[in-house]
Design a protein around this motif. Structure first.
Motif, PDB file in Angstrom:
ATOM      1  N   TYR A  75      11.219  -1.450  13.739  1.00 45.40           N
ATOM      2  CA  TYR A  75      10.410  -0.281  13.411  1.00 45.40           C
ATOM      3  C   TYR A  75      11.006   0.988  13.995  1.00 45.40           C
ATOM      4  O   TYR A  75      11.507   0.981  15.125  1.00 45.40           O
ATOM      5  CB  TYR A  75       9.006  -0.420  14.011  1.00 45.40           C
ATOM      6  CG  TYR A  75       8.016  -1.083  13.085  1.00 45.40           C
ATOM      7  CD1 TYR A  75       7.360  -0.362  12.100  1.00 45.40           C
ATOM      8  CD2 TYR A  75       7.744  -2.448  13.213  1.00 45.40           C
ATOM      9  CE1 TYR A  75       6.454  -0.974  11.246  1.00 45.40           C
ATOM     10  CE2 TYR A  75       6.832  -3.064  12.366  1.00 45.40           C
ATOM     11  CZ  TYR A  75       6.187  -2.325  11.381  1.00 45.40           C
ATOM     12  OH  TYR A  75       5.298  -2.929  10.544  1.00 45.40           O
ATOM     13  N   TRP A  77       9.506   4.919  14.629  1.00 48.52           N
ATOM     14  CA  TRP A  77       8.321   5.780  14.550  1.00 48.52           C
ATOM     15  C   TRP A  77       8.753   7.238  14.631  1.00 48.52           C
ATOM     16  O   TRP A  77       9.578   7.608  15.471  1.00 48.52           O
ATOM     17  CB  TRP A  77       7.367   5.508  15.721  1.00 48.52           C
ATOM     18  CG  TRP A  77       6.724   4.159  15.715  1.00 48.52           C
ATOM     19  CD1 TRP A  77       6.885   3.149  14.812  1.00 48.52           C
ATOM     20  CD2 TRP A  77       5.791   3.662  16.709  1.00 48.52           C
ATOM     21  NE1 TRP A  77       6.116   2.070  15.171  1.00 48.52           N
ATOM     22  CE2 TRP A  77       5.431   2.345  16.323  1.00 48.52           C
ATOM     23  CE3 TRP A  77       5.230   4.207  17.876  1.00 48.52           C
ATOM     24  CZ2 TRP A  77       4.539   1.572  17.064  1.00 48.52           C
ATOM     25  CZ3 TRP A  77       4.348   3.441  18.614  1.00 48.52           C
ATOM     26  CH2 TRP A  77       4.003   2.135  18.200  1.00 48.52           C
ATOM     27  N   LYS A  96      11.630  -0.712   9.101  1.00 46.76           N
ATOM     28  CA  LYS A  96      10.322  -0.236   8.679  1.00 46.76           C
ATOM     29  C   LYS A  96      10.009   1.074   9.380  1.00 46.76           C
ATOM     30  O   LYS A  96      10.464   1.309  10.508  1.00 46.76           O
ATOM     31  CB  LYS A  96       9.255  -1.257   9.024  1.00 46.76           C
ATOM     32  CG  LYS A  96       9.397  -2.541   8.244  1.00 46.76           C
ATOM     33  CD  LYS A  96       8.153  -3.381   8.449  1.00 46.76           C
ATOM     34  CE  LYS A  96       8.325  -4.737   7.794  1.00 46.76           C
ATOM     35  NZ  LYS A  96       8.171  -5.821   8.757  1.00 46.76           N
ATOM     36  N   ASP A  98       7.030   3.886  10.667  1.00 43.57           N
ATOM     37  CA  ASP A  98       5.625   4.156  10.946  1.00 43.57           C
ATOM     38  C   ASP A  98       5.565   5.544  11.586  1.00 43.57           C
ATOM     39  O   ASP A  98       6.584   6.075  12.016  1.00 43.57           O
ATOM     40  CB  ASP A  98       5.024   3.081  11.850  1.00 43.57           C
ATOM     41  CG  ASP A  98       3.511   2.955  11.621  1.00 43.57           C
ATOM     42  OD1 ASP A  98       2.929   3.801  10.904  1.00 43.57           O
ATOM     43  OD2 ASP A  98       2.912   2.010  12.168  1.00 43.57           O
ATOM     44  N   HIS A 334       4.141  10.915   4.715  1.00 49.79           N
ATOM     45  CA  HIS A 334       3.470   9.730   4.144  1.00 49.79           C
ATOM     46  C   HIS A 334       2.681  10.059   2.873  1.00 49.79           C
ATOM     47  O   HIS A 334       2.162   9.163   2.231  1.00 49.79           O
ATOM     48  CB  HIS A 334       2.553   9.089   5.190  1.00 49.79           C
ATOM     49  CG  HIS A 334       1.401   9.947   5.608  1.00 49.79           C
ATOM     50  ND1 HIS A 334       1.550  11.049   6.416  1.00 49.79           N
ATOM     51  CD2 HIS A 334       0.080   9.875   5.324  1.00 49.79           C
ATOM     52  CE1 HIS A 334       0.373  11.612   6.608  1.00 49.79           C
ATOM     53  NE2 HIS A 334      -0.550  10.922   5.967  1.00 49.79           N
ATOM     54  N   PHE A 344       1.469   3.661   2.578  1.00 50.15           N
ATOM     55  CA  PHE A 344       0.812   4.753   3.297  1.00 50.15           C
ATOM     56  C   PHE A 344      -0.185   5.465   2.384  1.00 50.15           C
ATOM     57  O   PHE A 344      -0.056   5.406   1.158  1.00 50.15           O
ATOM     58  CB  PHE A 344       1.845   5.762   3.826  1.00 50.15           C
ATOM     59  CG  PHE A 344       2.727   5.174   4.888  1.00 50.15           C
ATOM     60  CD1 PHE A 344       2.269   5.041   6.193  1.00 50.15           C
ATOM     61  CD2 PHE A 344       4.005   4.722   4.584  1.00 50.15           C
ATOM     62  CE1 PHE A 344       3.079   4.484   7.182  1.00 50.15           C
ATOM     63  CE2 PHE A 344       4.814   4.153   5.557  1.00 50.15           C
ATOM     64  CZ  PHE A 344       4.350   4.030   6.865  1.00 50.15           C
TER      65      PHE A 344
END
Ligand code: PLP
Length: 392
Positions: A75, A77, A96, A98, A334, A344
């Protein structure tokens, strides 16, 4: 009607033009001595050990992720209040993405929310491999706190400093990487200085630098000390990893390097116009940009906030009708269709969404003028004094 006033634009001087012309008459057009000189000047400015010029910040952010071995299952962020390239960098690695919502007053990634999210992620075993704070508008994020959290939760930090060349954190220049693994700057013409297209990566880690350098040139090394198979022949080179051609040309580097020489003056002039806006707009029903006394912004953007979405829309079109190139930064990442397809949705990062609804970036750049700024200020004042928001 006055000439169109953009929200930001480049300043190109005769010295800049001569620097580029010199390269055009030299032996190197692609990456050559000018790139190396530019990189060493960047290190001097930032106080970093290593720097790499690349062909854009988007490339730089991607390379930074690859060098930190971001991959499938990992991930990254970042803040939703940024240009899409910050988040795209992770997706290019198959990782991924976030988001951590912004702080309501600084508009930067909120360190309290980051801490809460990390706590929850530690329980679900979904901790990020990389956190990418974005110094929105040139105003530094709370790097000391993010760094402290990185030691507890074991993640790497890439600063998206696309807006923040010339900004300082405490007494250090952004780019010093005191609280991060890697910093990336953009040299797009609307940013602080430009090389046409271009980006800069800084780091203090020799291993990362070596990796970044390989990745920038198709994974190829010509350095005999790095060869895995011995060859004494001068034509030899080795490919060590799957890289890219993200090199900057000497033509672009010459422009960037020439601009870097007056970076202080460029940032000072942006600062001057930001202060002047603060004085002239004080008293109007708008919220002036966040300003943290401890750190200095490079004032890439001058984002004001209006009382409502409706009002922002009206003043946007009013100023545009006066040939003032106000703009909006940013549509939350998003919200883009591509990100919605990843799952999202609206309502997920409410501070970024509310900010997006009411913010407006006023023109600010190094070669802005008092006259042009007065023209902008007068129209904003007129908009409120004459209650133009009640029309139409
Ligand atoms: C401009 C920008 C980028 C991308 O920069 P390029 O040099 O155009 O690739 C990335 N992140 C942020 C926050 C930016 O403003």
């Amino acid at each position: 009607m006055n000439k169109f006033i953009p929200y930001s634009t480049q300043e190109v001087t005769d010295d800049d033009k001569q620097a580029v012309a010199r390269v055009l008459s030299s032996d190197f057009l692609t990456q050559g001595p000018e790139v190396e000189n530019f990189e060493s000047d960047i290190n001097k400015w930032c106080g970093s050990n290593y720097s790499l010029a690349v062909n854009s910040a988007s490339s730089g952010l991607h390379l930074a992720c690859v060098a930190l071995k971001l991959g499938e299952g990992d991930y990254l962020w970042t803040s939703p209040n940024t240009f899409v390239a910050s988040a795209n960098a992770a997706l290019h690695c198959g990782a991924k993405i976030d988001f951590v919502d912004i702080n309501k007053s600084s508009y930067n990634l909120c360190e309290q929310k980051l801490e809460e999210k990390l706590k929850a992620a530690a329980e679900n075993k979904k901790l990020p491999k990389i956190v990418m704070p974005v110094h929105y508008s040139g105003q530094p994020c709370n790097m000391a706190k993010i760094y402290e959290l990185s030691k507890i939760y074991n993640f790497k930090i890439i600063e998206d400093a696309s807006h923040a060349l010339g900004a300082t954190y405490n007494k250090d220049k952004i780019g010093s990487c005191k609280f991060s693994d890697i910093t990336v700057f953009s040299l797009h013409p609307v940013k602080i200085i430009t090389s046409g297209e271009g980006g800069i990566i800084t780091t203090n880690c020799n291993e990362l630098f070596t990796q970044l350098k390989l990745l920038r040139s198709n994974g190829i090394t010509r350095n005999k000390n790095q060869f895995l198979y011995s060859s004494h022949d001068d034509w030899f080179y080795e490919q060590h990893c799957l890289g890219y051609n993200y090199r900057m040309s000497d033509i672009n580097a010459a422009l960037g390097r020439s601009q870097l020489k007056r970076l202080k003056s460029i940032v000072d002039r942006r600062k001057f116009f930001a202060k002047r806006y603060n004085q002239k707009l004080k008293g109007l029903p708008i919220i002036l940009p966040f300003c943290n006394g401890k750190h200095t912004s490079s004032n890439h953007l001058y984002p004001i906030k209006l009382d409502s979405t409706q009002l922002r829309k009206k003043i946007f079109y009013y100023l545009r009708s006066k040939n003032i190139g106000v703009n909006v930064h940013y549509i939350p990442v998003h919200w883009h269709p591509f990100y919605r397809k990843l799952g999202f949705s609206q309502g997920q990062y409410i501070n970024s969404e509310e900010f997006y609804g009411v913010t407006l970036s006023l023109p600010i750049y190094a070669n802005f003028s008092i006259d042009a700024q007065d023209y902008v200020v007068n129209h904003i004042t007129k908009f409120f004094d004459n209650k133009l928001y009640e029309e139409g």
